[in-house]
Design a protein around this motif. Structure first.
Motif, PDB file in Angstrom:
ATOM      1  N   ASP A 530      35.582  54.245  22.596  1.00  0.00           N
ATOM      2  CA  ASP A 530      36.192  54.321  21.555  1.00  0.00           C
ATOM      3  C   ASP A 530      37.535  54.179  21.479  1.00  0.00           C
ATOM      4  O   ASP A 530      37.957  55.309  21.769  1.00  0.00           O
ATOM      5  N   GLY A 531      38.722  53.268  20.514  1.00  0.00           N
ATOM      6  CA  GLY A 531      39.931  53.655  21.152  1.00  0.00           C
ATOM      7  C   GLY A 531      40.621  53.098  22.311  1.00  0.00           C
ATOM      8  O   GLY A 531      41.663  53.132  22.887  1.00  0.00           O
ATOM      9  N   ASP A 532      39.541  52.476  23.132  1.00  0.00           N
ATOM     10  CA  ASP A 532      40.243  52.108  24.156  1.00  0.00           C
ATOM     11  C   ASP A 532      40.326  51.091  24.863  1.00  0.00           C
ATOM     12  O   ASP A 532      39.579  49.881  24.504  1.00  0.00           O
ATOM     13  N   GLU A 533      41.189  50.467  25.302  1.00  0.00           N
ATOM     14  CA  GLU A 533      40.464  48.260  25.934  1.00  0.00           C
ATOM     15  C   GLU A 533      41.729  48.914  26.910  1.00  0.00           C
ATOM     16  O   GLU A 533      42.069  49.651  28.023  1.00  0.00           O
ATOM     17  N   SER A 534      40.935  47.821  27.847  1.00  0.00           N
ATOM     18  CA  SER A 534      41.109  46.955  29.062  1.00  0.00           C
ATOM     19  C   SER A 534      43.280  46.625  29.242  1.00  0.00           C
ATOM     20  O   SER A 534      43.748  46.739  27.880  1.00  0.00           O
ATOM     21  N   ARG A 535      43.683  47.678  31.097  1.00  0.00           N
ATOM     22  CA  ARG A 535      45.020  47.102  30.863  1.00  0.00           C
ATOM     23  C   ARG A 535      45.557  46.589  32.195  1.00  0.00           C
ATOM     24  O   ARG A 535      46.169  46.029  32.170  1.00  0.00           O
ATOM     25  N   PHE A 536      44.513  47.007  33.471  1.00  0.00           N
ATOM     26  CA  PHE A 536      44.712  46.213  34.646  1.00  0.00           C
ATOM     27  C   PHE A 536      43.387  45.043  34.945  1.00  0.00           C
ATOM     28  O   PHE A 536      42.540  46.040  35.012  1.00  0.00           O
ATOM     29  N   ALA A 537      43.554  44.044  35.120  1.00  0.00           N
ATOM     30  CA  ALA A 537      42.396  43.763  36.358  1.00  0.00           C
ATOM     31  C   ALA A 537      42.342  43.142  36.788  1.00  0.00           C
ATOM     32  O   ALA A 537      43.450  42.087  37.333  1.00  0.00           O
ATOM     33  N   ILE A 538      42.134  44.101  38.953  1.00  0.00           N
ATOM     34  CA  ILE A 538      42.977  42.819  39.748  1.00  0.00           C
ATOM     35  C   ILE A 538      41.553  42.967  40.403  1.00  0.00           C
ATOM     36  O   ILE A 538      41.003  43.360  40.676  1.00  0.00           O
ATOM     37  N   LYS A 539      41.885  41.334  41.301  1.00  0.00           N
ATOM     38  CA  LYS A 539      40.488  41.253  42.110  1.00  0.00           C
ATOM     39  C   LYS A 539      41.387  42.181  43.739  1.00  0.00           C
ATOM     40  O   LYS A 539      42.372  41.353  43.780  1.00  0.00           O
ATOM     41  N   ALA A 540      40.073  42.301  43.843  1.00  0.00           N
ATOM     42  CA  ALA A 540      40.125  43.257  45.678  1.00  0.00           C
ATOM     43  C   ALA A 540      39.244  42.874  46.366  1.00  0.00           C
ATOM     44  O   ALA A 540      38.172  42.157  45.896  1.00  0.00           O
ATOM     45  N   PHE A 541      39.221  43.112  47.298  1.00  0.00           N
ATOM     46  CA  PHE A 541      37.824  43.213  48.178  1.00  0.00           C
ATOM     47  C   PHE A 541      37.529  44.753  48.585  1.00  0.00           C
ATOM     48  O   PHE A 541      38.856  45.991  48.817  1.00  0.00           O
ATOM     49  N   THR A 542      36.348  45.233  48.818  1.00  0.00           N
ATOM     50  CA  THR A 542      36.199  46.824  49.297  1.00  0.00           C
ATOM     51  C   THR A 542      37.155  47.526  50.251  1.00  0.00           C
ATOM     52  O   THR A 542      37.085  48.339  50.859  1.00  0.00           O
ATOM     53  N   THR A 543      37.845  46.634  51.055  1.00  0.00           N
ATOM     54  CA  THR A 543      38.475  46.757  52.151  1.00  0.00           C
ATOM     55  C   THR A 543      40.275  47.174  52.160  1.00  0.00           C
ATOM     56  O   THR A 543      40.785  47.348  52.983  1.00  0.00           O
ATOM     57  N   ASP A 544      40.215  47.099  51.119  1.00  0.00           N
ATOM     58  CA  ASP A 544      41.413  47.185  50.621  1.00  0.00           C
ATOM     59  C   ASP A 544      42.252  48.037  49.974  1.00  0.00           C
ATOM     60  O   ASP A 544      41.184  49.026  49.215  1.00  0.00           O
ATOM     61  N   LYS A 545      42.973  48.966  49.971  1.00  0.00           N
ATOM     62  CA  LYS A 545      43.471  49.869  49.197  1.00  0.00           C
ATOM     63  C   LYS A 545      44.045  49.538  48.060  1.00  0.00           C
ATOM     64  O   LYS A 545      45.270  48.504  47.539  1.00  0.00           O
ATOM     65  N   LEU A 546      44.072  50.274  46.945  1.00  0.00           N
ATOM     66  CA  LEU A 546      44.798  50.416  45.647  1.00  0.00           C
ATOM     67  C   LEU A 546      45.231  51.427  45.389  1.00  0.00           C
ATOM     68  O   LEU A 546      45.720  52.452  45.875  1.00  0.00           O
ATOM     69  N   LEU A 547      46.860  50.673  45.333  1.00  0.00           N
ATOM     70  CA  LEU A 547      48.364  51.838  44.693  1.00  0.00           C
ATOM     71  C   LEU A 547      48.635  51.711  43.401  1.00  0.00           C
ATOM     72  O   LEU A 547      48.194  50.647  42.461  1.00  0.00           O
ATOM     73  N   ILE A 548      48.553  53.110  43.118  1.00  0.00           N
ATOM     74  CA  ILE A 548      48.388  53.721  41.599  1.00  0.00           C
ATOM     75  C   ILE A 548      50.288  54.586  41.641  1.00  0.00           C
ATOM     76  O   ILE A 548      50.356  54.896  41.875  1.00  0.00           O
ATOM     77  N   MET A 549      50.685  53.377  40.605  1.00  0.00           N
ATOM     78  CA  MET A 549      51.931  54.025  40.318  1.00  0.00           C
ATOM     79  C   MET A 549      52.152  54.662  39.080  1.00  0.00           C
ATOM     80  O   MET A 549      51.716  54.360  37.449  1.00  0.00           O
ATOM     81  N   SER A 550      52.919  55.805  39.316  1.00  0.00           N
ATOM     82  CA  SER A 550      52.945  56.698  37.432  1.00  0.00           C
ATOM     83  C   SER A 550      54.284  56.847  37.388  1.00  0.00           C
ATOM     84  O   SER A 550      55.559  56.839  37.604  1.00  0.00           O
TER      85      SER A 550
END
Length: 734
Positions: A530-550
């Motif tokens: 409740d009160g939340d929504e989608s922000r990021f939707a990224i196509k990837a593969f299980t072998t990938d690394k996800l970079l997250i910037m703050s």
């Protein structure tokens, strides 16, 4: 009764126990390479006439003689020692020839001693060559009823050829087996030049030769250091090959495994690791061994590199082992000490010198005795009638003959014991010939004892004979362990360790993350809290690394294979990374190994950074963009276009080539756009030939593209101009 302090009594008794363990159980003798139990086993078999050319006898008979006459210990421990001497996978040059079930490389035990039979091998017989010729000293057995050899004559370099292992009190020994042919080369080298260096000897003896083969992959300088000090270790790997199959498939076959590795336990260990999913590149393992080793590994797919699969197996299983070297042995004075390679070979040669001298002296004594007897025979033939008269008519013929013919007691006894058939004329001629030959042999033996050079020549000939009998030209003597190069470190890529599957990474505005299987585009029906929504939707593969910037300018890294599954709402991303509550996620993208990022702060400063420099190894992330007071990180864009469009909060637009932004690894960056008031609102990258595109307002999501951009193109750090008419009031490109 004698009173004594408890500490003194304990130390006295423990010292006696320690010396007994060192001398009589754990450490081999440098001269014959045997421990007392092995020496007694071989001697008992010799007394039973179990020579290589003779028949077999029950092992129970051998063990009974050993424990009854020489070695008062448990029958099972003695039988275990006998079994090991017969196992061709445990001993490089077996000393016992076994008949029956003597165990196998899988670790199965031998049959009971009442079922198995044994006799000596040619190597075992060579160790006792000259035993009846006073080559060594004997000592009384434990009960004083018999005698046993203190050390074997050892015409074979058994210590290094078969190796040894043992744990004493406060010390231990561990010597790997070597190739006898190479040891003979080293011994001959030392005879020719006693000052031969360790490096020269290592050219002759390049490394251990294990009975189970394998590949020695220790660097040469380490091998040299180990042999020079008597301590070290050797890295040993299984021998493998690739078998091609149809449709581009292949399998890996192991044909030799490291020394002292039990095959059944090795297969069991690999199966356990597969079940625990710690060998993701391996699909199956099969044991197709017969008398020959054949372990078959099936890769997960044909895309897996054989080297990557084997590197994983080497690191996680006993397909690669280390064999320690600790040449702690009893020297000729029964003193335990660590010897280097040259000292061990010299000790063997010194023993052979002693054996040669004693055997020569023994033979010389026999010849002198025989010559004395023959001289008496010749006197008897010359005075045959008188000898017969004395024997027939004198009361004490022995004393009379000694008086009349000046004979010794030995000669007189020999004449009296002579048979009548020996009185023929032909026998006299044979005695003269024998006397002549023995006299010639005696002269040669005396010359040998007088000449150190002649003795070393004889020892050299004996070593040559040993090499001829057990060298590389024989089936037994062929080198089994391959001398390989030190392996290069192989980095197995992450993609090879993880099953490559498509996923859709979903992250909500409140920071709940999950991974849906497949590259689905149907994400509108996804449910959020409740009160939340989608922000990021990224196509990837299980072998990938996800970079997250703050917003604090830090970059965090997550493996896509470790993301929570798609069921439910996922998990808070802060459980996986140390992202403080006051900081927000600004951007999320898939790592490209050779890519670059454009980073920018709210102050309008920024730079380019290689993506390889932003990957974090810990949950704490990696600081990339340094911020001033009141500043936040706003932009982390992948650089894949040729121009940058910068939009300020003052609604001024500036366009310039991306090359004007320098590349750094960390810092505040350079000024992208100047402001009198406010700061940076948004940045986008685009190809100038395609024009600048932005999203129009409204629910339809229409886009507009402008190609005539000359009036907004300028130099980096300029102020810019108001955007074209119709630019969104949100003051953002998307």
């Amino acid at each position: 009764m004698r009173e004594t302090r408890l500490a003194d009594a304990l130390s006295e008794r423990y010292l006696a126990y320690a010396m007994s363990t060192i001398m009589s159980r754990s450490l081999p003798d440098v001269r014959d390479g045997l421990k007392p139990v092995h020496r007694r086993l071989l001697y008992a078999m010799r007394q039973l006439k179990l020579n290589p050319e003779q028949g077999f006898k029950k092992c129970a008979r051998v063990v009974g003689d050993v424990i009854g006459k020489y070695h008062p210990h448990g029958d099972q421990s003695v039988y275990d020692a006998l079994v090991r001497l017969a196992q061709d996978f445990a001993v490089r040059y077996p000393l016992v020839d076994g008949q029956g079930n003597f165990g196998n490389i899988d670790g199965d035990n031998a049959a009971a001693m009442r079922y198995t039979e044994a006799r000596m091998t040619a190597v075992g017989a060579a160790l006792m060559e000259g035993l009846d010729e006073d080559a060594i000293d004997f000592r009384p057995t434990y009960d004083g009823e018999d005698h046993e050899p203190i050390v074997m004559p050892a015409a074979f370099p058994n210590l290094l050829a078969n190796g040894a292992a043992g744990i004493a009190v406060g010390m231990a020994t561990n010597i790997p087996p070597h190739n006898a042919d190479e040891l003979c080369d080293g011994l001959i080298k030392l005879i020719d030049n006693p000052d031969t260096s360790i490096a020269e000897l290592v050219r002759c003896v390049p490394g251990p030769d294990f009975p189970t083969g394998g590949v020695l992959v220790e660097p040469r300088e380490n091998i040299l250091e180990s042999y020079a000090t008597g301590r070290g270790s050797f890295r040993l790997r299984a021998k493998w090959e690739v078998e091609k199959m149809t449709h581009g498939l292949y399998q890996i076959v192991i044909t030799e495994i490291p020394y002292q590795v039990q095959k059944a336990k090795l297969v069991e260990r690999i199966a356990d690791l597969m079940f625990a999913k710690k060998l993701p590149l391996l699909a199956d393992v099969r044991d197709e061994s017969t008398d020959l080793i054949r372990l078959v590994f099936e890769p997960r797919s044909r895309a897996v590199e054989p080297e990557h699969l084997m590197e994983m197996l080497f690191k996680n299983t006993e397909l690669e082992t280390r064999f320690g070297l600790n040449m702690n042995v009893l020297d000729g004075d029964n003193t335990p000490r660590v010897m280097n390679l040259r000292e061990v070979l010299r000790a063997f040669l010194a023993h052979r010198q002693v054996v040669l001298v004693r055997r020569t002296q023994h033979r010389l004594e026999k010849i002198n005795h025989r010559l004395e007897v023959l001289a008496g025979y010749l006197i008897a033939y010359l005075n045959l009638d008188e000898v017969i008269r004395i024997i027939r008519f004198e009361d004490e013929p022995r004393k009379e003959m000694m008086r009349v013919f000046e004979l010794s007691e030995v000669q007189a006894d020999a004449i009296l014991n002579m048979r009548l058939r020996s009185l023929r004329k032909l026998e006299e001629m044979e005695i003269k010939n024998e006397h002549s030959k023995l006299s010639e042999e005696k002269a040669g033996l005396e010359a040998l004892l007088a000449s150190d050079e002649m003795r070393w020549t004889r020892i050299r000939e004996e070593i040559e004979q040993t090499r001829e009998k057990f060298g590389k030209k024989t089936e037994l003597g062929k080198r089994r362990t391959e001398i390989g190069d030190a392996p290069q470190e192989i980095d197995v890529p992450l993609e090879a360790l993880i099953e490559r599957e498509p996923i859709m990474v979903i992250c909500s505005r409140m920071g709940w993350i999950r991974a849906l299987k497949g590259h689905t585009t149907e994400i509108a029906d996804l449910k959020f809290k409740d009160g939340d929504e989608s922000r990021f939707a990224i196509k990837a593969f299980t072998t990938d690394k996800l970079l997250i910037m703050s917003s604090a300018g830090r970059c965090y890294t997550m493996g896509c294979d470790k993301l929570p599954g798609g069921r439910g709402h996922g998990e808070p991303i802060r459980l996986s990374i140390d992202l403080p509550q006051e900081h927000e996620i600004v951007s999320m993208t898939i790592h490209r190994p050779n890519g670059r990022l454009l980073v920018a702060s709210s102050a309008g400063r920024g730079f380019q950074v290689a993506e390889s420099d932003v990957v974090a190894q810990t949950k704490n992330g990696k600081q990339i963009l340094n911020l001033g007071k009141g500043e936040t990180a706003l932009i982390f864009e992948q650089v894949d276009k040729n121009h940058v469009a910068v939009l300020g909060e003052n609604r001024k637009l500036l366009i310039f080539p991306v090359e004007e932004v320098p590349e750094m690894t960390r810092g505040r960056g350079v000024i992208l756009q100047k402001y009198k008031q406010g700061g940076l609102a948004d940045v986008t990258l685009f190809n100038i030939e395609d024009g600048l595109t932005w999203t129009m307002g409204g629910s339809e999501g229409r886009k507009r593209t402008v190609t005539e951009l000359d009036e907004w193109i300028g130099k980096r750090a300029g102020s810019g101009r108001l955007p074209p008419n119709g630019f969104p009031r949100s003051n953002r490109f998307e």
